[in-house]
Design an enzyme around this catalytic site. Structure first.
Site, PDB file in Angstrom:
ATOM      1  N   GLY A 305       1.037  -0.958   0.087  1.00 54.01           N
ATOM      2  CA  GLY A 305      -0.018   0.009  -0.242  1.00 54.01           C
ATOM      3  C   GLY A 305       1.210   1.244   0.069  1.00 54.01           C
ATOM      4  N   GLU A 306       0.216   2.160   0.331  1.00 51.97           N
ATOM      5  CA  GLU A 306       1.101   4.046   0.681  1.00 51.97           C
ATOM      6  C   GLU A 306       1.419   4.064  -0.583  1.00 51.97           C
ATOM      7  OE1 GLU A 306       5.257   2.821   2.937  1.00 51.97           O
ATOM      8  OE2 GLU A 306       3.666   3.036   4.211  1.00 51.97           O
ATOM      9  N   ALA A 307       0.558   3.715  -1.566  1.00 56.55           N
ATOM     10  CA  ALA A 307       0.859   4.020  -3.322  1.00 56.55           C
ATOM     11  C   ALA A 307       2.408   3.373  -3.329  1.00 56.55           C
ATOM     12  CB  ALA A 307       1.104   5.833  -3.098  1.00 56.55           C
TER      13      ALA A 307
END
Length: 341
Positions: A305-307
């Site tokens: 996650g978290e780009a």
């Protein structure tokens, strides 16, 4: 946006105002590519990525002067049901880690020269437990989408969208199950590292959420409000705002794609300005991307996650654009082109 008696009316109106691709820019990019010192098609998908970038920027020569990575952070009431290997307190701790520059996404943005913003969507105030009631009411959902639209307010020529929120793979799985049907087990994954018992609790939470909201899940926006979270609503707003301002979007993984899937269910053209940064190892991400008609740029087995996957894909985009912009043409290099016989 100006709300009325039907809070979702503004979102539906904005979907009717989405600009289409700039075909003249696309033709100009293809024409330059044909003159570069390489065989036609030799750079494979890199050539198509540059064309996609310029087509949605509306530029014959695309740019990546101000690429921006935006991470939207939220908190979920369903976490109390044991659907995550980590406690909700990690949300605030990770925001502090982002601010201190200690997360993976900080390193990737520094490595590729990407701007970075984090949107704190009330991580200290969880949404409603989707197994017992709505995550958000309609007005709250629309207000959060409007807040997400601020992602492009400062100006950017390409937006990478990602998220952080303990428990949000559960709500993403519930959104997919509501949109596409199928058993809960098909859509859930191990998230932050669930054991078998945790995975079973996660699937049960998705089943219970669908039962709780049965009869209210025919509208994609109702699905977003009832089953989603603030970060998912905000990402949907960011993706839509980017389209309205001709900003291409790189989507991150499983949870980010849930926001995109809601928009796609409303209008099949809503993601034409988007690419999938990577194929996540979480859940049925590959199936969702196929349903959305998106081919991932990368497949690295990531599920952070978290780009993080979107940021890596922006690095690939930077390389693709550098080749298109700075390579010599056959004329400039004095290299013979392809034989005409």
């Amino acid at each position: 946006m100006t709300s009325d008696a039907a809070p979702f009316a503004d979102i539906r109106r904005l979907l009717t105002e989405m600009p289409g691709p700039d075909e003249e820019a696309a033709a100009a990019i293809r024409a330059r590519d044909a003159r570069l010192t390489k065989p036609p098609g030799a750079l494979g998908r890199l050539e198509g990525l540059v064309e996609w970038l310029g087509t949605w920027q509306g530029k014959a020569m695309p740019s990546l002067d101000r690429p921006m990575v935006c991470v939207f952070a939220g908190s979920h009431g369903v976490v109390a049901r044991g659907v995550s290997a980590f406690p909700a307190a990690v949300n605030r701790q990770m925001l502090e880690n982002f601010a201190a520059g200690g997360a993976a996404i900080n390193q990737l943005c520094a490595a590729y020269g990407l701007g970075f913003r984090v949107f704190d969507l009330a991580v200290d105030l969880p949404t409603g437990d989707i197994c017992a009631g709505p995550a958000l009411d309609e007005k709250g959902c629309v207000a959060t989408m409007a807040f997400g639209m601020e992602a492009v307010a400062a100006g950017t020529d390409c937006l990478a969208v990602g998220e952080m929120g303990i428990g949000n793979t559960t709500v993403a799985a519930a959104i997919y199950a509501a949109l596409y049907g199928g058993e809960a087990e098909h859509w859930v994954g191990r998230g932050t590292g669930l054991d078998d018992a945790g995975l079973s609790r996660k699937a049960e939470a998705v089943r219970l959420a669908l039962q709780t909201h049965a009869g209210h899940l025919t509208d994609p926006l109702a699905i977003l409000a009832r089953l989603g979270g603030r970060e998912i609503a905000a990402m949907a707003g960011a993706i839509l705002a980017a389209r309205l301002q001709r900003v291409p979007v790189v989507l991150d993984g499983y949870v980010t794609t849930a926001a995109a899937a809601v928009l796609h269910a409303l209008d099949a053209r809503a993601l034409d300005h988007c690419i999938a940064g990577h194929l996540s190892a979480e859940g049925a991400h590959g199936e969702v991307l196929a349903r959305l008609g998106l081919t991932p740029v990368l497949s690295l087995g990531m599920r952070l996650g978290e780009a993080s996957g979107a940021a890596l894909a922006l690095g690939v985009l930077k390389g693709a654009l550098a080749c298109h912009r700075d390579m010599a043409t056959f004329e400039q290099a004095g290299v013979a082109g392809k034989s005409s016989d």
